[in-house]
Motif scaffolding. Structure first.
Motif, PDB file in Angstrom:
ATOM      1  N   ILE A  46      -2.286 -36.277  -1.176  1.00 35.34           N
ATOM      2  CA  ILE A  46      -3.239 -37.163  -0.510  1.00 35.34           C
ATOM      3  C   ILE A  46      -3.164 -38.551  -1.151  1.00 35.34           C
ATOM      4  O   ILE A  46      -3.341 -38.698  -2.364  1.00 35.34           O
ATOM      5  CB  ILE A  46      -4.668 -36.593  -0.598  1.00 35.34           C
ATOM      6  CG1 ILE A  46      -4.712 -35.249   0.138  1.00 35.34           C
ATOM      7  CG2 ILE A  46      -5.669 -37.564   0.011  1.00 35.34           C
ATOM      8  CD1 ILE A  46      -6.041 -34.570   0.149  1.00 35.34           C
TER       9      ILE A  46
ATOM     10  N   PHE B 248      -6.680 -29.639   4.891  1.00 38.76           N
ATOM     11  CA  PHE B 248      -6.719 -31.091   4.686  1.00 38.76           C
ATOM     12  C   PHE B 248      -8.049 -31.688   5.139  1.00 38.76           C
ATOM     13  O   PHE B 248      -8.664 -32.475   4.420  1.00 38.76           O
ATOM     14  CB  PHE B 248      -5.539 -31.722   5.438  1.00 38.76           C
ATOM     15  CG  PHE B 248      -5.514 -33.221   5.406  1.00 38.76           C
ATOM     16  CD1 PHE B 248      -5.147 -33.892   4.259  1.00 38.76           C
ATOM     17  CD2 PHE B 248      -5.864 -33.963   6.527  1.00 38.76           C
ATOM     18  CE1 PHE B 248      -5.123 -35.278   4.228  1.00 38.76           C
ATOM     19  CE2 PHE B 248      -5.834 -35.346   6.506  1.00 38.76           C
ATOM     20  CZ  PHE B 248      -5.466 -35.999   5.353  1.00 38.76           C
ATOM     21  N   ASN B 249      -8.509 -31.286   6.345  1.00 38.50           N
ATOM     22  CA  ASN B 249      -9.741 -31.892   6.871  1.00 38.50           C
ATOM     23  C   ASN B 249     -10.962 -31.539   6.039  1.00 38.50           C
ATOM     24  O   ASN B 249     -11.931 -32.291   6.001  1.00 38.50           O
ATOM     25  CB  ASN B 249      -9.973 -31.449   8.316  1.00 38.50           C
ATOM     26  CG  ASN B 249      -9.037 -32.152   9.272  1.00 38.50           C
ATOM     27  OD1 ASN B 249      -8.659 -33.291   9.044  1.00 38.50           O
ATOM     28  ND2 ASN B 249      -8.647 -31.469  10.327  1.00 38.50           N
TER      29      ASN B 249
ATOM     30  N   PHE C 153     -12.124 -33.721   2.668  1.00 38.17           N
ATOM     31  CA  PHE C 153     -12.940 -34.938   2.663  1.00 38.17           C
ATOM     32  C   PHE C 153     -14.204 -34.794   3.488  1.00 38.17           C
ATOM     33  O   PHE C 153     -14.874 -35.776   3.779  1.00 38.17           O
ATOM     34  CB  PHE C 153     -12.114 -36.146   3.138  1.00 38.17           C
ATOM     35  CG  PHE C 153     -11.475 -35.960   4.482  1.00 38.17           C
ATOM     36  CD1 PHE C 153     -12.160 -36.274   5.645  1.00 38.17           C
ATOM     37  CD2 PHE C 153     -10.188 -35.466   4.582  1.00 38.17           C
ATOM     38  CE1 PHE C 153     -11.558 -36.113   6.879  1.00 38.17           C
ATOM     39  CE2 PHE C 153      -9.583 -35.301   5.816  1.00 38.17           C
ATOM     40  CZ  PHE C 153     -10.281 -35.629   6.964  1.00 38.17           C
ATOM     41  N   ALA C 154     -14.564 -33.550   3.890  1.00 39.37           N
ATOM     42  CA  ALA C 154     -15.829 -33.359   4.607  1.00 39.37           C
ATOM     43  C   ALA C 154     -16.980 -33.607   3.632  1.00 39.37           C
ATOM     44  O   ALA C 154     -16.885 -33.235   2.468  1.00 39.37           O
ATOM     45  CB  ALA C 154     -15.900 -31.943   5.158  1.00 39.37           C
TER      46      ALA C 154
ATOM     47  N   VAL D  49      -0.184 -36.116  11.500  1.00 37.88           N
ATOM     48  CA  VAL D  49      -1.507 -36.731  11.576  1.00 37.88           C
ATOM     49  C   VAL D  49      -2.129 -36.801  10.171  1.00 37.88           C
ATOM     50  O   VAL D  49      -1.930 -35.913   9.352  1.00 37.88           O
ATOM     51  CB  VAL D  49      -2.421 -35.940  12.537  1.00 37.88           C
ATOM     52  CG1 VAL D  49      -2.668 -34.530  12.042  1.00 37.88           C
ATOM     53  CG2 VAL D  49      -3.750 -36.639  12.725  1.00 37.88           C
ATOM     54  N   GLY D  50      -2.852 -37.900   9.916  1.00 41.36           N
ATOM     55  CA  GLY D  50      -3.538 -38.036   8.636  1.00 41.36           C
ATOM     56  C   GLY D  50      -2.622 -38.414   7.486  1.00 41.36           C
ATOM     57  O   GLY D  50      -3.055 -38.516   6.348  1.00 41.36           O
TER      58      GLY D  50
END
Lengths: 293, 294
Positions: free
Chosen positions: A126, A108-109, A112-113, A175-176
């Motif tokens: 998302i 997930f992280n 969008f990096a 989270v997120g």
């Protein structure tokens, strides 16, 4: 004194070399067409000929493990589960058959990096939001999502009839997730909510009584209560917040040149009823769940 | 430090530096001035090059917005500091518990006499097991495993359980540090204490342990700094610490600035601790150099 000048000369040479390197060799933007061509759909969406990461195939990202009911058996490539089916439908719409779709694990992280992406689009429940659009590009929404509350049967939280009743119990969310946003902005509980890295951990905490109720999106809630935590039930769902319904969207690189084509494909699938059909096939019906006000 | 003199003149003691000495001093001053100038210049050049490489890179505008957004930094700082309270609470409570338990384990391992064999064996088994067990697995087992047992009267609070897991692992580390300290005290010290009429327990309490603890202060502080950073792992059970508070904001809006803020906050917290460690070490070295006050 000749020796004494050596460091000076060395320093001068080094300075020149370094400055040349800094200015001359600054890495150039590698994407063909440069940043000017970013995702304006100016490119014709020739079927099977898009400007993809790997030419001739469509690379689709999702997280691992891939959870039901969005994917089945943690295998996004089997076409089973709502998001797997949607990904293949979008690919077909763009002119890529089942064999030309390549799946890539994207946490997930990483989705969008900043920096170049390894995928053409990422499909991982998302939600589209204005703030997120500053970091990535989204296709149009492929699923209007509602958030729901799960609690163990017979618990105090399970008898909640309104948002007010939930305010005093210990709540948890991932989270997120937009579930956490609803928890913090709509429910505004009196106790500090528990925030989990994965819904798996949230489920364990619910089973152990470390939280009274957890918030997830509605399809996940149905799946958890029907297959994973059988002594839990869906307490209720939240009404759509804001003017527009919350939507899941496909995530693309901000600079992607195929955003327009992908959006057009999703729109076409919505118009011809494919999305609705897939929803009926893979996701449970949400009508029976009371709406918490 | 050389006194700078430009002309030969008599000092109070009638000493007149020779012309050669003055020349030498002047030369040395010139050299040191030049060294300073070169160092300053090379620092400037390095800084300028880094600045140019970073700010002229094609991805810089987006990187700046994603990692160094003042608006998100402002939003994140209060929440990160809120989370930091949890880190600090855990650090103080777990730190104290770890020191006590670690010392007890080390003493148990170094007890003499065959009657204490089971105690020694148990302490050895404990340190071996918990030093080897990855902390994250220890945390998962304690935080999610203990409540699953549904024991009456045992807490299910994730912070308490997480703190327990930290104490289990870190007391094993610290026990080994203490044991090394105890074993580094020369046997003659114990022998001298016993010959003065102190019992075994008294020798340990008044002679061996004070020396042992003093010797291992630096590695102990090292473990404490390490514990301070690992307190964040308790967030696996849903408790919100500083780093997790940052992740919540980052995950919501896809912006990494909160992580940068949390990182800087942690660094700001670690620097005083490190300085404190250095200071204590230096003070102990000074004492030892004076012929070693014990």
């Amino acid at each position: 004194m000749r020796l004494a000048n050596r460091p000076l000369r060395l320093a001068a040479c080094a300075t020149v070399a370094l400055l040349t390197a800094a200015v001359g060799c600054a890495p150039q933007d590698a994407s063909p067409g440069g940043p000017g061509a970013a995702g304006q759909g100016r490119q014709s969406c020739t079927r099977g000929q898009l400007a993809t990461v790997a030419h001739g195939t469509l690379t689709v990202g999702t997280d691992k493990p891939a959870y039901a009911p969005w994917f089945h058996d943690d295998d996004p490539a089997n076409g089973k589960g709502f998001e797997s089916a949607v990904a293949y439908a979008v690919a077909r719409q763009l002119g890529y058959g089942k064999g030309a779709v390549h799946w890539q694990t994207v946490p997930f992280n990483n989705a969008f990096a900043p920096g170049a992406k390894k995928f053409d689009f990422d499909i991982n429940q998302i939600s589209v939001s204005a703030a997120r659009k500053r970091a990535v590009a989204f296709s149009s929404g492929y699923y209007g999502v509602r958030q729901a509350v799960i609690a163990l049967k017979g618990s105090k939280a399970a008898r909640a009839k309104s948002i007010e009743d939930l305010r005093r119990v210990k709540l948890g969310a991932q989270v997120g997730s937009t579930s956490l946003d609803v928890l913090q902005d709509t429910v505004r509980p009196t106790q500090q909510p528990a925030v989990f890295q994965k819904n798996d951990l949230a489920k364990s905490a619910l089973r152990n009584g470390q939280v009274d109720a957890i918030l997830t999106d509605l399809p996940t809630a149905f799946y958890i209560t029907s297959a994973e935590v059988k002594d839990a039930e869906v307490v209720g769902q939240f009404a759509a917040t804001g003017a527009t319904d919350e939507q899941f969207g496909l995530v693309l690189d901000k600079e992607s040149r195929i955003t327009g084509c992908v959006t057009a494909a999703v729109d076409a699938l919505r118009k011809n009823g494919t999305l609705a059909r897939l929803e009926k096939k893979w996701l449970a019906d949400a009508v029976s769940v009371p709406v918490l006000k | 430090m050389l006194k700078s003199r430009t002309a030969p003149e008599a000092d109070g003691d009638g000493y007149v530096p020779s012309a050669r000495r003055i020349e030498r001093e002047r030369f040395r001053r010139a050299r040191s001035r030049r060294a300073t100038a070169v160092a300053a210049l090379s620092t400037l050049v390095t800084g300028a090059v880094l600045f140019l490489v970073i700010t002229r890179s094609p991805g810089w505008p987006r990187t700046r917005e994603t990692f160094f957004s003042p608006e998100y930094a402002r939003m994140a700082l209060p929440k990160v500091l809120d989370g930091l309270l949890l880190n600090l609470r855990l650090l103080v409570v777990c730190g104290a518990a770890v020191l006590v338990l670690g010392l007890l384990l080390a003493v148990a391992r170094t007890l003499r006499g065959p009657v204490f064999f089971p105690l020694r064996a148990l302490a050895a088994a404990y340190t071996d097991f918990f030093r080897g067990l990855p902390l994250i697995i220890c945390l998962l087992m304690v935080v999610f495993g203990v409540p699953a047992l549904r024991l009456q009267g045992v807490t299910t609070d994730p912070v308490l359980l997480g703190g327990t897991a930290l104490v289990l692992t870190y007391s094993a580390y610290v026990a080994e540090v203490f044991r090394a300290g105890i074993e580094s005290v020369h046997p003659s010290q114990r022998a001298a204490a016993r010959s003065l009429g102190l019992s075994g327990g008294q020798a340990l309490r008044f002679v061996v342990l004070p020396q042992a603890v003093r010797r291992v202060v630096p590695p102990l502080l090292n473990d404490l700094v390490s514990l301070q950073k690992d307190t964040g792992l308790v967030s696996i059970a849903g408790a919100v610490d500083a780093v997790y508070a940052a992740q919540i904001i980052a995950g919501k809006d896809f912006n990494f600035t909160p992580y940068v803020v949390a990182g800087l906050v942690f660094v700001a917290l670690t620097i005083p601790m490190t300085r404190c460690t250095d200071w204590i070490t230096a003070r102990m070295d000074r004492r030892r150099a004076q012929g070693g006050l014990v």
